[in-house]
Motif scaffolding. Structure first.
Motif, PDB file in Angstrom:
ATOM      1  N   ILE A  18     -35.171 -70.135 -10.167  1.00 15.27           N
ATOM      2  CA  ILE A  18     -33.365 -69.639  -9.593  1.00 15.27           C
ATOM      3  C   ILE A  18     -33.316 -68.362  -9.897  1.00 15.27           C
ATOM      4  O   ILE A  18     -33.815 -67.267 -10.716  1.00 15.27           O
ATOM      5  N   SER A  19     -32.636 -67.832  -9.153  1.00 15.93           N
ATOM      6  CA  SER A  19     -32.329 -66.112  -9.587  1.00 15.93           C
ATOM      7  C   SER A  19     -30.296 -65.818  -8.654  1.00 15.93           C
ATOM      8  O   SER A  19     -30.638 -66.850  -7.826  1.00 15.93           O
ATOM      9  N   LYS A  20     -30.331 -65.203  -9.324  1.00 16.77           N
ATOM     10  CA  LYS A  20     -28.291 -64.454  -8.639  1.00 16.77           C
ATOM     11  C   LYS A  20     -29.789 -63.123  -7.965  1.00 16.77           C
ATOM     12  O   LYS A  20     -29.829 -62.113  -8.562  1.00 16.77           O
ATOM     13  N   TRP A  90     -26.825 -67.314  -5.234  1.00 17.11           N
ATOM     14  CA  TRP A  90     -27.399 -67.906  -5.830  1.00 17.11           C
ATOM     15  C   TRP A  90     -28.666 -68.794  -4.873  1.00 17.11           C
ATOM     16  O   TRP A  90     -28.378 -68.958  -3.639  1.00 17.11           O
ATOM     17  N   PHE A 141     -28.751 -71.788 -14.280  1.00 20.85           N
ATOM     18  CA  PHE A 141     -28.842 -70.239 -14.971  1.00 20.85           C
ATOM     19  C   PHE A 141     -29.324 -70.606 -16.716  1.00 20.85           C
ATOM     20  O   PHE A 141     -29.929 -69.703 -17.056  1.00 20.85           O
ATOM     21  N   LYS A 148     -32.760 -77.726 -16.517  1.00 19.54           N
ATOM     22  CA  LYS A 148     -33.297 -77.289 -15.247  1.00 19.54           C
ATOM     23  C   LYS A 148     -34.201 -78.139 -13.872  1.00 19.54           C
ATOM     24  O   LYS A 148     -33.737 -78.825 -13.732  1.00 19.54           O
TER      25      LYS A 148
END
Length: 295
Positions: A18-20, A90, A141, A148
């Motif tokens: 997961i990433s922003k 996101w 996040f 998660k």
């Protein structure tokens, strides 16, 4: 402009990532990867190229891109000219086997597996569950590892239950189609994908599954929500899009003939009906994207 494969290997202690992203521009590469990609556009505008689909994108867009589906999020020209603009997205990347090779094949995961199969052509999520999915993405996040995993499964359940979803690419762009439990449809899909360059008529296809043409037409429409002729044209035009992008030495007439059309005007008509553009306009759109990427 052949797509580039990107290796998005997760860390050894993570089954998915997961990433922003907060960057001046999104990754300007026509690419694909093994992982599915769920992306929420928080801040940005531009054009998204997903398979043979070309559409505008803006803040609020939520899209699930399937495994190995070529795509590109191309920001508007202003993002290449000004240094004070920021894009924000996101993103969740997860491999089809992230929880084990057979996890999504168990009976309880059948509907989730169907979503993953449908995503092979890209899914834009539009309706009542959209805000719930975005809220869950924001929370993920800050969650523990176990939570998660639960959140990802819950997000996929929300996508599966969303009635307002739009398929983006044609089913034929990467020679992928939605799996169906019907043996009859499997035979039809296989026959069309192997023979679409030649003349195919309704009678021979109906005979393949031991049905009369009228009954087969009704069955196909009821099962797929499109006519057999629509499906055949999608396969042919999807293949035409690939040739346009991959083979610079062929003209439109040659491509039409190679895709099973003996009439150029009919090819142009079907191409615009399915893609919304003429063959030349479609190619120009991708070439302009390529030029901006390489500026």
């Amino acid at each position: 402009m052949k797509p580039k494969e990107l290796i998005r290997t997760s860390l050894s202690h993570e089954s998915f990532t997961i990433s922003k992203h907060k960057l001046p521009r999104f990754l300007n590469v026509w690419h694909y990867h093994q992982e599915l990609e769920l992306i929420y556009i928080k801040k940005s505008t531009g054009t998204k190229f997903i398979g043979d689909s070309i559409e505008r994108f803006s803040a609020g867009d939520l899209v699930l891109v399937g495994s190995c589906l070529p795509h590109l999020w191309l920001n508007d020209k202003i993002y290449f000219e000004r240094k004070d603009l920021i894009t924000e997205a996101w993103v969740i990347h997860f491999h089809p086997h992230c929880f084990g090779e057979r996890f999504f094949n168990i009976p309880e995961m059948h509907k989730i597996f169907k979503v993953m199969e449908d995503a092979k052509v890209g899914i834009r999520i539009n309706g009542v569950n959209k805000e719930k999915i975005i809220e869950r993405m924001e929370k993920i996040f800050f969650e523990s590892d176990f939570d998660k995993v639960m959140s990802l499964l819950h997000i996929m359940k929300l996508i599966e239950g969303e009635p307002d979803k739009t398929s983006l690419s044609s089913h034929s762009f990467i020679n992928a189609y939605t799996k169906n439990s019907s043996t009859k449809l499997d035979k039809v899909y296989e026959f069309v994908l192997n023979n679409f360059k030649q003349e195919i008529n309704l009678n021979q296809t109906a005979e393949l599954v031991h049905m009369n043409p009228s009954a087969f037409s009704r069955y196909f429409k009821q099962t797929t929500n499109k006519t057999f002729v629509q499906f055949l044209n999608e396969v042919r035009i999807g293949y035409a899009c690939k040739i346009l992008l991959d083979e610079d030495d062929k003209n439109v007439s040659e491509i039409a003939f190679e895709c099973g059309y003996n009439n150029l005007s009919n090819f142009n008509k079907q191409f615009k009906l399915i893609t919304g553009k003429t063959p030349r306009a479609y190619l120009t759109s991708h070439r302009q994207a390529d030029l901006m990427v390489n500026d």
